[in-house]
Design a protein around this motif. Sequence first.
Motif, PDB file in Angstrom:
ATOM      1  N   GLU A 187      56.336 -37.319  76.553  1.00 42.10           N
ATOM      2  CA  GLU A 187      57.438 -37.043  77.294  1.00 42.10           C
ATOM      3  C   GLU A 187      58.717 -37.879  76.542  1.00 42.10           C
ATOM      4  O   GLU A 187      59.794 -37.112  76.373  1.00 42.10           O
ATOM      5  CB  GLU A 187      57.174 -37.126  78.634  1.00 42.10           C
ATOM      6  N   PHE A 188      58.385 -39.100  76.299  1.00 41.66           N
ATOM      7  CA  PHE A 188      59.534 -39.763  75.734  1.00 41.66           C
ATOM      8  C   PHE A 188      59.965 -39.230  74.524  1.00 41.66           C
ATOM      9  O   PHE A 188      61.082 -38.969  74.049  1.00 41.66           O
ATOM     10  CB  PHE A 188      59.427 -41.198  75.496  1.00 41.66           C
ATOM     11  N   GLN A 189      59.187 -38.861  73.598  1.00 40.90           N
ATOM     12  CA  GLN A 189      59.397 -38.342  72.276  1.00 40.90           C
ATOM     13  C   GLN A 189      60.196 -37.165  72.315  1.00 40.90           C
ATOM     14  O   GLN A 189      60.822 -36.752  71.617  1.00 40.90           O
ATOM     15  CB  GLN A 189      58.244 -38.142  71.386  1.00 40.90           C
ATOM     16  N   ALA A 190      59.483 -35.830  73.280  1.00 46.12           N
ATOM     17  CA  ALA A 190      60.391 -34.879  73.502  1.00 46.12           C
ATOM     18  C   ALA A 190      61.676 -34.880  73.855  1.00 46.12           C
ATOM     19  O   ALA A 190      62.675 -34.162  73.544  1.00 46.12           O
ATOM     20  CB  ALA A 190      59.389 -33.942  74.267  1.00 46.12           C
ATOM     21  N   LEU A 191      61.794 -35.936  74.870  1.00 48.91           N
ATOM     22  CA  LEU A 191      63.152 -36.152  75.528  1.00 48.91           C
ATOM     23  C   LEU A 191      64.153 -36.641  74.301  1.00 48.91           C
ATOM     24  O   LEU A 191      65.246 -36.087  74.442  1.00 48.91           O
ATOM     25  CB  LEU A 191      63.061 -37.208  76.703  1.00 48.91           C
ATOM     26  N   ALA A 192      63.705 -37.863  73.719  1.00 50.18           N
ATOM     27  CA  ALA A 192      64.638 -38.360  72.514  1.00 50.18           C
ATOM     28  C   ALA A 192      65.070 -37.053  71.596  1.00 50.18           C
ATOM     29  O   ALA A 192      66.151 -37.086  71.185  1.00 50.18           O
ATOM     30  CB  ALA A 192      63.891 -39.535  72.077  1.00 50.18           C
ATOM     31  N   LEU A 193      64.135 -36.512  71.101  1.00 51.41           N
ATOM     32  CA  LEU A 193      64.341 -35.420  70.187  1.00 51.41           C
ATOM     33  C   LEU A 193      65.312 -34.286  70.641  1.00 51.41           C
ATOM     34  O   LEU A 193      66.283 -33.885  69.871  1.00 51.41           O
ATOM     35  CB  LEU A 193      62.850 -34.761  69.728  1.00 51.41           C
TER      36      LEU A 193
ATOM     37  N   GLN B  26      64.317 -38.583  61.348  1.00 54.52           N
ATOM     38  CA  GLN B  26      63.515 -40.013  61.552  1.00 54.52           C
ATOM     39  C   GLN B  26      64.392 -40.997  61.234  1.00 54.52           C
ATOM     40  O   GLN B  26      63.735 -42.156  61.899  1.00 54.52           O
ATOM     41  CB  GLN B  26      62.465 -39.794  60.489  1.00 54.52           C
ATOM     42  N   LYS B  27      65.469 -41.079  60.751  1.00 60.19           N
ATOM     43  CA  LYS B  27      66.196 -42.479  60.658  1.00 60.19           C
ATOM     44  C   LYS B  27      66.650 -42.984  61.872  1.00 60.19           C
ATOM     45  O   LYS B  27      66.818 -44.221  61.962  1.00 60.19           O
ATOM     46  CB  LYS B  27      67.276 -42.449  59.661  1.00 60.19           C
TER      47      LYS B  27
ATOM     48  N   ARG C  82      57.746 -43.953  64.723  1.00 53.87           N
ATOM     49  CA  ARG C  82      57.343 -43.651  62.946  1.00 53.87           C
ATOM     50  C   ARG C  82      57.039 -42.073  62.802  1.00 53.87           C
ATOM     51  O   ARG C  82      56.078 -41.687  63.666  1.00 53.87           O
ATOM     52  CB  ARG C  82      56.255 -44.466  62.314  1.00 53.87           C
ATOM     53  N   VAL C  83      57.749 -41.159  62.278  1.00 55.63           N
ATOM     54  CA  VAL C  83      57.330 -40.060  62.153  1.00 55.63           C
ATOM     55  C   VAL C  83      56.273 -39.676  60.833  1.00 55.63           C
ATOM     56  O   VAL C  83      56.391 -40.274  59.370  1.00 55.63           O
ATOM     57  CB  VAL C  83      58.728 -38.968  61.625  1.00 55.63           C
TER      58      VAL C  83
END
Length: 561
Positions: free
Chosen positions: A294-300, A552-553, A558-559
């Motif tokens: 969820e955090f990754q989807a929200l950040a992206l 990714q920067k 890490r992607v």
Amino acid sequence: MRAFLLPFLAVLLPKLALAEEAAGGPAQYSLFRQQLSSCIIRTIGHRPNGRKTAELVSLLYDERLGDKRFWSTAPPEATGVLLELRDALANHGLPKLAALDPTEVNSAISNDELSLGPELGIMISLVDTALLVRFGPVEASNIWPHWDTGDRPGSEEFSIDALKAELKESLLMSPFSAQRAVAALAPQHPIYKTLRERYAMAKQRMLNYRGLPSLPNPSVTGPLEIGALTSQASALAARLQDRGYLDQLPAEIDRMSPELSQALLRFQQDQGLEADGVYGPATHQRLAHTAVSEFQALALSMHKARLLPRMKGQKYLLANIPSAELYGFEEMGPPSLTMPIVHGKAMEGQQTPVFRDVMTELVFYPYWNVPPGIAREELIPLFEEDSGYFAKNRYEIVLPTNPFSGETFTPSKNVLRRVSSGELLLRQKGGDENSLGRVKFLFPNKHSVYMHDTPWKEFFSFANRAHSHGCVRLGAPLELAKWVLRDEGWEQGKVEAPFNNDRRRYVALQKSIPVFITYLTAIPRTSPTGQTVITFPPDVYKRNEAEAKTLQKILPWRVAP
């Protein structure tokens, strides 16, 4: 070379300025502005928004006319500014260390001929940070390739003059605040603002996450209805408690109790799913998310949402592909209209593209002009199996260059070959069985994508609504027609007449409406109780991985290469 160019420019640019002023317009660039911009580009031109920073800083200084110092009082202290800039970046999900150190900028820059002193490094660092917050680290085309092509509603908000106006006032406010100056350029779209507000909470939740029991997959085990005995009820209850839909877990739970089903129903309502209290595949997909995913989807999604213009006070439509919903905005707050949509299939060539354009027209009882590829691959084979297929479904073959001449062609092997090649046009007459339904909404674009009604209403109840050839099918087309035409002077009852009278009618909009088609796998929506919740729809086109690599920067994980 530089020693040669400066005297040359000193002679040439004033002459150009005089010529432009004689023509009735102000000079676009002064020599000072040209020198300052070149100086900044030499120093930070490698930065993501380095050239924009040079243009904006040189414009701000140039407006001071004879006074080369931007601040009439002592400039802000460099160390304090750097700390504020780092905090501002962190508040927008960006790495703190991405802020330029004003002292290091001053050490690197060569501005002896400009005589601006140490305040120049402060101004460059501040504007560089503000533009990083506004635009992110990469061009929009690297994330959404078609975003900046064709009509681009809202693009004026990103012009250098608009940026200058937003920034200038905050720079001159007393006491000075670097964070306030950055906030002046920060994205203001309600989707971005909500995701940013929830970013820190989602990050903390991820850091505190200790795992939850795995959920059964109803696609394998079958759906769980109220009263069903199941050893998985406790895992389901734990997930609902984790999301705030159960206050506490029952001591023992071995069935889909009424309490558990009610909690599940509230979760489904908030997520925009079919609210039946049954644990099925769509509900499983939304509950199976972990705090990390969820955090990754929200950040992206937050970083992609900064591409949305503010659209302050503007009426506009936003269709989000992953959530398969259309939202109508009229103010800066929540949408005033929400409906389900069906979008393009996941296969290559039929995906709905991400782009922005302007709605200019709607058509009641439209023709469906069949694209040659669909005619060739789908409809002509049906005719070859049943020679009455075209007549029964109200198809006719006409000249694409003059379709309203009244000339039609009888299907034959040669005629069908010409239809397949696009030399002739296969079209379906308007009516309830027409593939576009009773109304279509046009925002002309190179993708030939538009919004329309559909006779196939059953798809709106599906969890996966990727079933069109690329256009957007509407779950409530009459409601959208009323929403669009309300500001055109149409009373709500007046819209129902052309929607129901089986006659083609074109309506050109006096006030065009911006349309945005986005791809966000975390998006706010208003629950039935009026609360704003974040929903995490599926990555239907499997784009998140590629988009994460692009960003990714700045992403805090890490992607994979």
